[in-house]
Write a protein that holds these residues in place. Sequence first.
Motif, mmCIF file in Angstrom:
data_model
loop_
_atom_site.group_PDB
_atom_site.id
_atom_site.type_symbol
_atom_site.label_atom_id
_atom_site.label_comp_id
_atom_site.label_asym_id
_atom_site.label_seq_id
_atom_site.Cartn_x
_atom_site.Cartn_y
_atom_site.Cartn_z
ATOM 1 N N LEU A 11 -1.585 -0.692 -15.358
ATOM 2 C CA LEU A 11 -2.912 -1.248 -15.606
ATOM 3 C C LEU A 11 -3.812 -1.172 -14.374
ATOM 4 O O LEU A 11 -4.993 -1.514 -14.439
ATOM 5 N N LEU A 12 -3.263 -0.734 -13.251
ATOM 6 C CA LEU A 12 -4.053 -0.644 -12.024
ATOM 7 C C LEU A 12 -5.099 0.454 -12.107
ATOM 8 O O LEU A 12 -4.840 1.541 -12.629
ATOM 9 N N LYS A 13 -6.275 0.157 -11.568
ATOM 10 C CA LYS A 13 -7.304 1.175 -11.434
ATOM 11 C C LYS A 13 -7.025 1.982 -10.172
ATOM 12 O O LYS A 13 -6.225 1.604 -9.334
ATOM 13 N N ASN A 14 -7.710 3.092 -10.049
ATOM 14 C CA ASN A 14 -7.533 3.948 -8.866
ATOM 15 C C ASN A 14 -8.860 4.022 -8.090
ATOM 16 O O ASN A 14 -9.751 4.754 -8.470
ATOM 17 N N PRO A 15 -9.048 3.218 -7.017
ATOM 18 C CA PRO A 15 -8.052 2.365 -6.356
ATOM 19 C C PRO A 15 -8.084 0.929 -6.885
ATOM 20 O O PRO A 15 -8.998 0.544 -7.604
ATOM 21 N N SER A 16 -7.088 0.146 -6.464
ATOM 22 C CA SER A 16 -7.035 -1.283 -6.748
ATOM 23 C C SER A 16 -6.727 -2.025 -5.458
ATOM 24 O O SER A 16 -6.152 -1.451 -4.527
ATOM 25 N N THR A 17 -7.104 -3.293 -5.407
ATOM 26 C CA THR A 17 -6.859 -4.090 -4.205
ATOM 27 C C THR A 17 -6.076 -5.348 -4.549
ATOM 28 O O THR A 17 -6.188 -5.897 -5.646
ATOM 29 N N SER A 18 -5.300 -5.791 -3.580
ATOM 30 C CA SER A 18 -4.538 -7.035 -3.724
ATOM 31 C C SER A 18 -5.464 -8.232 -3.581
ATOM 32 O O SER A 18 -6.611 -8.092 -3.123
ATOM 33 N N PRO A 19 -4.967 -9.416 -3.930
ATOM 34 C CA PRO A 19 -5.722 -10.623 -3.564
ATOM 35 C C PRO A 19 -5.858 -10.706 -2.043
ATOM 36 O O PRO A 19 -5.013 -10.204 -1.306
ATOM 37 N N GLU A 20 -6.918 -11.326 -1.595
ATOM 38 C CA GLU A 20 -7.115 -11.508 -0.155
ATOM 39 C C GLU A 20 -6.052 -12.470 0.380
ATOM 40 O O GLU A 20 -5.702 -13.447 -0.267
ATOM 41 N N PHE A 21 -5.524 -12.166 1.589
ATOM 42 C CA PHE A 21 -4.543 -13.049 2.203
ATOM 43 C C PHE A 21 -4.818 -13.158 3.699
ATOM 44 O O PHE A 21 -5.527 -12.328 4.273
ATOM 45 N N GLU A 22 -4.274 -14.183 4.314
ATOM 46 C CA GLU A 22 -4.513 -14.426 5.739
ATOM 47 C C GLU A 22 -3.204 -14.413 6.507
ATOM 48 O O GLU A 22 -2.259 -15.123 6.175
ATOM 49 N N LEU A 23 -3.137 -13.556 7.542
ATOM 50 C CA LEU A 23 -1.999 -13.481 8.446
ATOM 51 C C LEU A 23 -2.525 -13.331 9.862
ATOM 52 O O LEU A 23 -3.519 -12.643 10.090
ATOM 53 N N CYS A 24 -1.850 -13.942 10.820
ATOM 54 C CA CYS A 24 -2.193 -13.794 12.242
ATOM 55 C C CYS A 24 -3.654 -14.120 12.529
ATOM 56 O O CYS A 24 -4.284 -13.490 13.387
ATOM 57 N N GLY A 25 -4.204 -15.081 11.778
ATOM 58 C CA GLY A 25 -5.564 -15.522 12.031
ATOM 59 C C GLY A 25 -6.646 -14.616 11.496
ATOM 60 O O GLY A 25 -7.837 -14.824 11.788
ATOM 61 N N HIS A 26 -6.290 -13.599 10.702
ATOM 62 C CA HIS A 26 -7.261 -12.680 10.124
ATOM 63 C C HIS A 26 -7.036 -12.564 8.617
ATOM 64 O O HIS A 26 -5.928 -12.795 8.123
ATOM 65 N N LYS A 27 -8.086 -12.189 7.898
ATOM 66 C CA LYS A 27 -7.994 -11.997 6.460
ATOM 67 C C LYS A 27 -7.833 -10.503 6.159
ATOM 68 O O LYS A 27 -8.483 -9.656 6.773
ATOM 69 N N TRP A 28 -6.953 -10.205 5.191
ATOM 70 C CA TRP A 28 -6.590 -8.832 4.876
ATOM 71 C C TRP A 28 -6.519 -8.632 3.366
ATOM 72 O O TRP A 28 -6.477 -9.586 2.612
#
Length: 316
Positions: free
Chosen positions: A194-211
């Motif tokens: 069901l993924l589109k091309n491209p698709s992105t994950s939910p936003e997450f935060e690691l090491c003080g930055h959002k990715w």
Amino acid sequence: MGNSCVTGSVQSNHGQSQEPNGAQTTFKWTVDGFSSLLDKGNGWTNSSVFQIRGLNWHLKLNPRDTKIGGVKEYVSLKLVLAQQHVRSGTVVDASFKFLIYDQSYGKHNKEYQVSHNFQSTSSISGTSYMIPLRTLREKSSRFLVKNCCIFGVEFGRVVVAKGNFMSETLFVQKINNICSDSQVYNWSIDDFFLLKNPSTSPEFELCGHKWFITIHPSGEDKSGNYLSLYLRMKVSDTLHQSSGNLVELSISIKDQETGKHRKLSDRCQFSKNSPSWGWPKFISLEDFKDSSNGFLLKKKCCIEAQIAVIGSSKIE
């Protein structure tokens, strides 16, 4: 020294033969605190993206490289042309030299001449085994002075000529500084188809930055034979155009049965100019969809991003 400072500069070379469109151009990359980079072992460190002759490039440095089947360690360089800045089917014919500088005289006396056709499907040049690590570390060596080395790439014939100047300072931190311990995010995908091309994950935060992770389920080229994966930093408006972060990055597609995950790693700089790094051909779709590999089971898959911020950079 505890920290490593990596400084790069782009400048014109005078007093040499010149192309009709302008002078030959050199990028110099200074590693101050070379031992800190050696302590991190075998692996590639990327410079910031720099522009020469109207094209975007970056250098890759491996201070503990080995030849296939060998044990002797070399300091190696690669030159990369950013694919996204090259039109499909375009060939950039470039000649250049990898350099290492004798700091006693301010001149390079170790060089390796390369001619390479950069294409949209093949952007990385061949590796130059510039100098054995043992030779560089000898007390009599003028290449390593006060824990500092200076590398470079000197361009000869390139299609586009553009003269400008910029410099980069990359600070590589000691272990346990900043966020040198890796942090992990897992993205579970319930239905890959069901993924589109491209698709992105939910936003997450690691090491003080959002990715977020970007996936191209059928790749980025027309062949559709590969799955592409990238990590992208959500760059805040407060981050200066000339600032960046040095990140140790690993992306894995998990084997849900045996734990033999497909994992690729790199050491990259994230900034406003280059907020995304990854692999256009992370894994062939044939291998990914083969249920015996355990990557895709009942339409489900899991992608893991492992991130450690090990330094920062400043471009002037």
